[in-house]
Motif scaffolding. Structure first.
Motif, PDB file in Angstrom:
ATOM      1  N   GLU A 170     -10.669  70.695  42.925  1.00 15.27           N
ATOM      2  CA  GLU A 170     -10.166  70.760  44.304  1.00 15.27           C
ATOM      3  C   GLU A 170      -9.606  69.413  44.747  1.00 15.27           C
ATOM      4  O   GLU A 170      -8.527  69.355  45.341  1.00 15.27           O
ATOM      5  N   GLU A 171     -10.316  68.335  44.449  1.00  9.83           N
ATOM      6  CA  GLU A 171      -9.819  67.007  44.809  1.00  9.83           C
ATOM      7  C   GLU A 171      -8.565  66.651  44.005  1.00  9.83           C
ATOM      8  O   GLU A 171      -7.650  66.005  44.521  1.00  9.83           O
ATOM      9  N   ILE A 172      -8.531  67.069  42.743  1.00 12.36           N
ATOM     10  CA  ILE A 172      -7.355  66.813  41.903  1.00 12.36           C
ATOM     11  C   ILE A 172      -6.140  67.524  42.479  1.00 12.36           C
ATOM     12  O   ILE A 172      -5.063  66.930  42.617  1.00 12.36           O
ATOM     13  N   VAL A 173      -6.280  68.784  42.843  1.00 16.05           N
ATOM     14  CA  VAL A 173      -5.163  69.540  43.414  1.00 16.05           C
ATOM     15  C   VAL A 173      -4.665  68.876  44.692  1.00 16.05           C
ATOM     16  O   VAL A 173      -3.451  68.682  44.868  1.00 16.05           O
ATOM     17  N   GLU A 174      -5.563  68.513  45.578  1.00 11.87           N
ATOM     18  CA  GLU A 174      -5.150  67.879  46.835  1.00 11.87           C
ATOM     19  C   GLU A 174      -4.466  66.536  46.574  1.00 11.87           C
ATOM     20  O   GLU A 174      -3.436  66.226  47.186  1.00 11.87           O
TER      21      GLU A 174
END
Length: 149
Positions: free
Chosen positions: A52-56
């Motif tokens: 999730e942090e990677i996508v954001e």
């Protein structure tokens, strides 16, 4: 099938090319699928954990870095680790072009997903006429060595 550790030279090259191809899509969700759900990153001065942090992070990155085009090169490999160097070019909202030089250290889980990525990057301003990276790499250009400057 995704290459899995332990890597030999060909599977390491295939892994690097697959990463280059994915990043050149500028599709955060697609890129994030190459990482474990709990993957940890250091990107410049940022620390991330999980898809999730990677996508954001990637959404923000590619909203700032327009017309992004990347080249990666295998530097070294051993067991479940790969080191790469890379260069990418993009421009910002004001139209300034940049070339970014980076080194990455990758560590992989047994299933071939990346569990750790550490990236150090330096940016230099360039003119549009100095560009040399245009879109995804053609098949005949794969494995071409990146110039130092």
């Amino acid at each position: 099938m995704t290459p899995r550790p332990p890597f030999d030279e060909q599977s390491a090259r295939d892994k690097v090319q697959a990463a280059e191809d994915a990043w050149n899509t500028c599709d955060p969700e697609r890129v994030a699928l190459a990482y474990t759900k709990d993957s940890v990153w250091r990107n410049r001065d940022r620390f991330l954990t999980g898809r999730e942090e990677i996508v954001e992070f990637l959404r923000q990155k590619w909203s700032r870095e327009q017309d992004y085009a990347l080249r990666k090169e295998l530097w070294a490999f051993r067991d479940n680790r790969i080191a790469v160097r890379y260069q990418y070019e993009c421009h910002d909202a004001a139209g300034q072009w940049w070339r970014s030089y980076g080194n990455e250290l990758w560590e992989f889980a047994p299933d071939g997903l990346m569990s750790r990525r550490e990236s150090s990057i330096n940016d230099i301003p360039i003119t549009e006429t100095e560009r040399r990276v245009f879109g995804p790499r053609a098949q005949q250009e794969q494995d071409a060595e990146l110039p130092l400057r």
